[in-house]
Design a protein around this motif. Structure first.
Motif, mmCIF file in Angstrom:
data_model
loop_
_atom_site.group_PDB
_atom_site.id
_atom_site.type_symbol
_atom_site.label_atom_id
_atom_site.label_comp_id
_atom_site.label_asym_id
_atom_site.label_seq_id
_atom_site.Cartn_x
_atom_site.Cartn_y
_atom_site.Cartn_z
ATOM 1 N N CYS A 163 69.816 54.285 -3.179
ATOM 2 C CA CYS A 163 69.022 55.453 -2.772
ATOM 3 C C CYS A 163 68.489 55.330 -1.354
ATOM 4 C CB CYS A 163 67.880 55.652 -3.762
ATOM 5 S SG CYS A 163 66.809 57.050 -3.370
ATOM 6 N N ALA A 164 68.110 54.122 -0.947
ATOM 7 C CA ALA A 164 67.565 53.943 0.396
ATOM 8 C C ALA A 164 68.568 54.325 1.469
ATOM 9 C CB ALA A 164 67.123 52.487 0.592
ATOM 10 N N VAL A 165 69.858 54.260 1.141
ATOM 11 C CA VAL A 165 70.898 54.617 2.102
ATOM 12 C C VAL A 165 71.170 56.114 2.077
ATOM 13 C CG1 VAL A 165 73.299 54.247 2.807
ATOM 14 C CG2 VAL A 165 71.954 52.335 1.908
ATOM 15 N N TRP A 166 71.398 56.672 0.865
ATOM 16 C CA TRP A 166 71.872 58.048 0.799
ATOM 17 C C TRP A 166 70.786 59.117 0.792
ATOM 18 C CZ3 TRP A 166 69.905 60.578 -3.296
ATOM 19 C CH2 TRP A 166 69.711 59.907 -4.506
ATOM 20 N N ALA A 167 69.548 58.770 0.509
ATOM 21 C CA ALA A 167 68.498 59.794 0.362
ATOM 22 C C ALA A 167 68.360 60.664 1.609
ATOM 23 C CB ALA A 167 67.168 59.135 0.024
ATOM 24 N N SER A 168 68.431 60.056 2.788
ATOM 25 C CA SER A 168 68.274 60.829 4.026
ATOM 26 C C SER A 168 69.508 61.673 4.335
ATOM 27 C CB SER A 168 68.002 59.883 5.205
ATOM 28 O OG SER A 168 69.109 59.022 5.426
ATOM 29 N N THR A 230 78.899 46.327 1.295
ATOM 30 C CA THR A 230 77.520 46.390 1.749
ATOM 31 C C THR A 230 76.795 47.507 0.990
ATOM 32 O OG1 THR A 230 77.976 48.010 3.473
ATOM 33 C CG2 THR A 230 78.276 45.681 4.047
ATOM 34 N N ALA A 231 75.498 47.600 1.178
ATOM 35 C CA ALA A 231 74.739 48.682 0.543
ATOM 36 C C ALA A 231 75.242 50.038 1.031
ATOM 37 C CB ALA A 231 73.253 48.523 0.842
ATOM 38 N N ALA A 232 75.604 50.124 2.314
ATOM 39 C CA ALA A 232 76.126 51.382 2.856
ATOM 40 C C ALA A 232 77.471 51.730 2.239
ATOM 41 C CB ALA A 232 76.248 51.294 4.373
ATOM 42 N N ASP A 233 78.300 50.712 1.993
ATOM 43 C CA ASP A 233 79.582 50.951 1.328
ATOM 44 C C ASP A 233 79.348 51.424 -0.105
ATOM 45 O OD1 ASP A 233 80.721 49.926 3.659
ATOM 46 O OD2 ASP A 233 80.999 47.918 2.812
ATOM 47 N N ASP A 234 78.435 50.778 -0.810
ATOM 48 C CA ASP A 234 78.134 51.158 -2.194
ATOM 49 C C ASP A 234 77.614 52.583 -2.296
ATOM 50 O OD1 ASP A 234 78.930 48.795 -3.433
ATOM 51 O OD2 ASP A 234 76.941 47.891 -3.361
ATOM 52 N N PRO A 250 72.493 62.544 -8.683
ATOM 53 C CA PRO A 250 71.912 61.344 -8.089
ATOM 54 C C PRO A 250 70.445 61.510 -7.712
ATOM 55 C CG PRO A 250 73.490 62.357 -6.588
ATOM 56 C CD PRO A 250 73.666 63.012 -7.920
ATOM 57 N N LEU A 251 70.059 62.711 -7.270
ATOM 58 C CA LEU A 251 68.643 62.933 -6.949
ATOM 59 C C LEU A 251 67.769 62.763 -8.195
ATOM 60 C CD1 LEU A 251 69.027 66.022 -4.589
ATOM 61 C CD2 LEU A 251 68.058 63.799 -3.935
ATOM 62 N N TYR A 252 68.256 63.275 -9.323
ATOM 63 C CA TYR A 252 67.513 63.138 -10.565
ATOM 64 C C TYR A 252 67.449 61.685 -11.033
ATOM 65 C CZ TYR A 252 66.664 63.222 -15.595
ATOM 66 O OH TYR A 252 66.196 62.979 -16.854
ATOM 67 N N LEU A 253 68.597 61.031 -11.019
ATOM 68 C CA LEU A 253 68.648 59.663 -11.525
ATOM 69 C C LEU A 253 67.823 58.697 -10.664
ATOM 70 C CD1 LEU A 253 72.388 59.335 -12.617
ATOM 71 C CD2 LEU A 253 70.381 59.780 -14.054
ATOM 72 N N ALA A 254 67.700 59.019 -9.380
ATOM 73 C CA ALA A 254 66.914 58.177 -8.480
ATOM 74 C C ALA A 254 65.445 58.602 -8.431
ATOM 75 C CB ALA A 254 67.499 58.201 -7.074
ATOM 76 N N GLY A 255 65.095 59.639 -9.209
ATOM 77 C CA GLY A 255 63.710 60.092 -9.271
ATOM 78 C C GLY A 255 63.254 60.841 -8.051
ATOM 79 N N LYS A 256 64.210 61.537 -7.373
ATOM 80 C CA LYS A 256 63.855 62.272 -6.156
ATOM 81 C C LYS A 256 63.530 63.732 -6.473
ATOM 82 C CE LYS A 256 64.278 58.924 -3.260
ATOM 83 N NZ LYS A 256 63.152 58.465 -2.444
#
Length: 256
Positions: A163-168, A230-234, A250-256
């Motif tokens: 989430c830290a990678v894709w959220a933005s 890497t985390a970015a690859d994942d 993914p937004l739901y599963l990550a609690g966003k």
């Protein structure tokens, strides 16, 4: 849990009602994972339809990640290998649509990739639904597989860990924070916003190609000889699917 599917397949998996992937959807998707996608003519159809509909695109990922228990690479299983292979191809196709020469564009506007044809899984689900026990791929117990898939155990872990990678990078409209930046819209909301300039189209294409580069590294990491991801690859498969199928799950599963 997850929303009920709409007949036109336009709805993604979203947490708005107590609905899960049906046994028949899981049966169809489990068969799809086991080789249907490797058929050359089907790959051409998937390119034309830009993959599956949003619901079944995410369903495809859920079924593969939750049910595929073994594999190469560090994780050894519960990973989106089949999904990554499909979306690497679709990212390349979509980027080329955005990068068409100016002479092929109308009024200098970018050509947003458009899906043609019905979702393969929606098509299979369109007829009379079976009753009683219907065995799946290799005589698997589809009901048991559906219960396992709907737990979303491993899919949730992937989404939270990256989430830290894709959220933005998530579509602002999908995330409830509207933005005028077309580069950060998913395909659907980019299309809804109307024609975009060639410059914006090129920016989107470059973004998609950047995701594809990381996705190729993720694919390599899921082989016997590949370097660890890497985390970015994942994160790359989620970003790819988010652009094509929306970011609701993914937004739901990550609690966003």
């Amino acid at each position: 849990m997850l929303t009920t599917p709409e007949t036109d397949g336009s709805n993604a998996l979203l947490p708005q009602a107590h609905y899960e992937l049906s046994v028949e959807e899981v049966r169809q998707l489990w068969s799809f994972v086991h080789g249907d996608i490797m058929d050359g003519s089907l790959r051409q159809l998937l390119r034309g339809s830009l993959g599956l509909c949003p619901r079944h695109a995410w369903g495809h990922a859920v079924v593969e990640i939750e049910l595929w228990q073994s594999g190469a690479g560090k994780r050894g299983g519960h990973q989106p290998f089949d999904v990554a292979i499909l979306y690497e191809d679709l990212l390349d196709f979509a980027a080329k649509e955005f990068l068409r020469p100016a002479s092929m564009l109308r009024h200098g506007l970018a050509r947003i990739p458009t899906a043609h044809g019905r979702c393969r899984i929606c098509h299979e689900m369109g007829g009379p639904q079976p009753t009683g026990i219907r065995l799946g791929y290799a005589n698997s117990d589809s009901a048991a597989l559906a219960a396992e898939a709907n737990a979303l155990t491993y899919t949730s872990a992937w989404c939270r860990e990256t989430c830290a990678v894709w959220a933005s990078q998530a579509c602002g409209v999908c995330a409830g924070r509207p933005t005028a930046d077309g580069q950060l819209l998913c395909r659907r909301h980019l299309s809804d916003a109307g024609p975009v300039s060639r410059e914006t189209g090129h920016a989107v294409a470059n973004r998609l190609l950047g995701i594809r580069t990381r996705l190729l590294r993720l694919i390599d990491s899921m082989t016997d000889t590949g370097e660890p991801a890497t985390a970015a690859d994942d994160s790359s498969w989620i970003e790819a699917m988010g652009w094509f199928a929306g970011w609701g799950l993914p937004l739901y599963l990550a609690g966003k």
